[in-house]
Scaffold this active site. Structure first.
Site, mmCIF file in Angstrom:
data_model
loop_
_atom_site.group_PDB
_atom_site.id
_atom_site.type_symbol
_atom_site.label_atom_id
_atom_site.label_comp_id
_atom_site.label_asym_id
_atom_site.label_seq_id
_atom_site.Cartn_x
_atom_site.Cartn_y
_atom_site.Cartn_z
ATOM 1 N N SER A 1 -4.115 -43.483 2.111
ATOM 2 C CA SER A 1 -4.913 -44.528 2.750
ATOM 3 C C SER A 1 -6.363 -44.083 2.846
ATOM 4 C CB SER A 1 -4.370 -44.843 4.150
ATOM 5 O OG SER A 1 -3.044 -45.329 4.085
ATOM 6 N N ALA B 1 -17.666 -66.192 1.639
ATOM 7 C CA ALA B 1 -17.664 -65.010 0.778
ATOM 8 C C ALA B 1 -19.030 -64.335 0.828
ATOM 9 C CB ALA B 1 -17.333 -65.404 -0.654
ATOM 10 N N LEU B 2 -18.995 -63.020 1.029
ATOM 11 C CA LEU B 2 -20.234 -62.238 1.009
ATOM 12 C C LEU B 2 -20.317 -61.487 -0.302
ATOM 13 C CD1 LEU B 2 -20.345 -60.758 4.623
ATOM 14 C CD2 LEU B 2 -21.733 -62.601 3.690
ATOM 15 N N ARG B 3 -21.454 -61.597 -0.969
ATOM 16 C CA ARG B 3 -21.625 -60.911 -2.225
ATOM 17 C C ARG B 3 -22.187 -59.514 -1.949
ATOM 18 N NH1 ARG B 3 -20.191 -65.274 -3.695
ATOM 19 N NH2 ARG B 3 -20.776 -67.026 -4.925
ATOM 20 N N SER C 1 -3.667 -55.601 7.215
ATOM 21 C CA SER C 1 -3.135 -55.202 5.905
ATOM 22 C C SER C 1 -3.324 -56.284 4.850
ATOM 23 C CB SER C 1 -1.645 -54.825 6.011
ATOM 24 O OG SER C 1 -1.472 -53.713 6.854
ATOM 25 N N GLU D 1 3.624 -56.557 9.257
ATOM 26 C CA GLU D 1 3.237 -55.252 8.726
ATOM 27 C C GLU D 1 4.270 -54.172 9.045
ATOM 28 O OE1 GLU D 1 -1.218 -54.605 9.260
ATOM 29 O OE2 GLU D 1 -0.846 -56.316 10.562
ATOM 30 N N GLU E 1 -14.929 -56.000 9.750
ATOM 31 C CA GLU E 1 -13.942 -55.829 10.811
ATOM 32 C C GLU E 1 -13.749 -54.352 11.090
ATOM 33 O OE1 GLU E 1 -10.444 -57.667 9.159
ATOM 34 O OE2 GLU E 1 -9.700 -55.765 8.392
ATOM 35 N N ASP F 1 -15.080 -51.574 8.416
ATOM 36 C CA ASP F 1 -15.254 -52.118 7.066
ATOM 37 C C ASP F 1 -16.529 -52.952 7.003
ATOM 38 O OD1 ASP F 1 -12.769 -50.986 6.784
ATOM 39 O OD2 ASP F 1 -11.671 -52.884 6.711
#
EC number: 6.3.2.4
Length: 385
Positions: free
Chosen positions: A353, A249-251, A217, A29, A342, A329
């Site tokens: 940003s 995966a979360l919907r 990132s 990064e 996270e 998040d």
């Protein structure tokens, strides 16, 4: 002899606090860190602070760089680098090793070392390993120099997605299903390690997200739709970190919330929503930094949902013992539950940003945000606190 009629020397004005903006670093990064530093250097109040830009090259050399924010931008989709900004290809900046002194020294081969003056606070705008993960914070603790952001423990927890999730779970925050493959597992028995992921997919379904455990990132992340793409995704994640994390995966909707430390404690910003980018499969590096996919600020949530995510963001900040700033998040699932994905202890920090945008919508401008963070760092001592 009376001194009444002797000329009085004028009082010297108080010295402005000196802020060393440290950026670049050895992680993948690096370029985004340089972009962030350019934004901070452009916006910091020069009437209030003296500023010293210090770049860390990709091979780890601390370099004195020009104070030229306009050269720290993405050009033709290519991020900038410290090597192009350094005033010398060999000169090195040396932090004090004595906590009683904050004198920074610049040294070049064949030249007498030059004192650059004392530094009152470091603003480390580094992302990823060797900067955001507690390593730099430990160095600054040893040097006795205050710094912006979280300490050693919180920075390390915030960088390692596995232990971050373990901490959140222990504090009652809900996280999504995940499995971790450690380096020794992979080296000892690749077949068994791969089967562990396949079994996880059998339980939770495809797609999966394969990630470096200690990167940010969205670098090195692959969305895997079926078994055929798994090996390539593992190899990509391992290019950035030998420990990988695989998530189901979360919907739901992606919701972010900023936390900022004020004098009376941490407060949460208005949240933002990240809509699915049109050109990418998910909100990846290209969407974040190259194509600048716009977020919705504030997020279109009900007042109750907004209050819930703000409370959870502060809870996450406190759970990991964070300081200064955090971007938290979340996924807002289809059944109306917030699941934390996270935190970032040094989130993307350019004016476009999400973290600065959320605080802008909450009434804190970008220059004010920088000032609040520096002031919070100046209030804290190094060491146990």
């Amino acid at each position: 002899m009376s001194t009444e009629n002797l000329p009085q020397s004028p009082e010297q004005p108080p010295r402005k606090p000196r802020v060393a903006v440290v950026f670049g670093g050895r992680s993948s990064e690096h370029g985004i860190s340089v972009v962030t530093a350019g934004a901070v250097l452009k916006a910091i109040d020069r009437t209030k602070y003296d500023v010293l830009p210090i770049g860390i090259t990709q091979d780890g050399r601390w370099a004195l760089t020009a104070d030229e924010p306009e050269r720290m931008a993405i050009v033709d989709r290519r991020p900038p680098s410290v090597d192009l900004l350094a005033e010398s290809a060999e000169g090195a900046v040396i932090l004090p090793v004595d906590p009683a002194s904050r004198e920074v020294v610049y040294s070049e081969p064949g030249s007498v070392p030059k004192a650059l003056g004392e530094v009152d606070v470091v603003f480390p705008v580094l992302h990823g390993p060797y900067g955001e993960d507690g390593t730099l914070q430990g160095l600054l603790e040893l040097s006795g120099v205050p710094y912006v952001g979280s300490g050693v423990l919180a920075s390390a927890v915030g960088q390692d997605k596995e232990y971050m999730k373990r901490v959140f779970t222990s504090f009652g925050l809900k996280v999504g299903p995940y499995v971790v493959i450690r380096p020794r597992e992979w080296e000892h028995d690749e077949t068994a390690a791969r089967k562990k992921i396949v079994d996880f997919a059998g339980e939770h379904g495809w797609p999966l997200f394969v990630k470096p455990s200690r990167a940010g990132s969205s670098i090195g992340i692959t969305k895997v739709d079926d078994l055929s793409g798994l090996d390539e995704a593992i190899a990509e994640a391992q290019r950035h970190d030998p420990k990988i994390l695989v998530e189901a995966a979360l919907r739901g909707r992606e919701i972010e919330c900023g936390v900022l430390e004020f004098e009376d404690g941490p407060r949460a910003s208005l949240p933002a929503e990240i809509p699915p980018p049109e050109a990418q499969a998910y909100y990846d590096f290209e969407a974040k930094y190259i194509d600048s996919t716009p977020g919705l600020v504030p997020a279109p949530l009900t007042p109750e949902e907004t209050a819930d995510v703000q409370r959870l963001a502060v809870d996450a900040f406190e759970a990991a013992s964070c300081e200064g700033l955090v971007r938290a998040d979340f996924f807002l699932t289809e059944d109306g539950e917030f699941v934390i994905n996270e935190i970032n202890t040094m989130p993307g920090f350019t004016p476009i940003s999400m973290y600065p945008q959320m605080w802008q919508a909450s009434g804190v401008s970008y220059p004010e945000l920088i000032d609040l963070l520096v002031q919070a760092a100046l209030r804290r001592s190094t060491g146990l606190r």
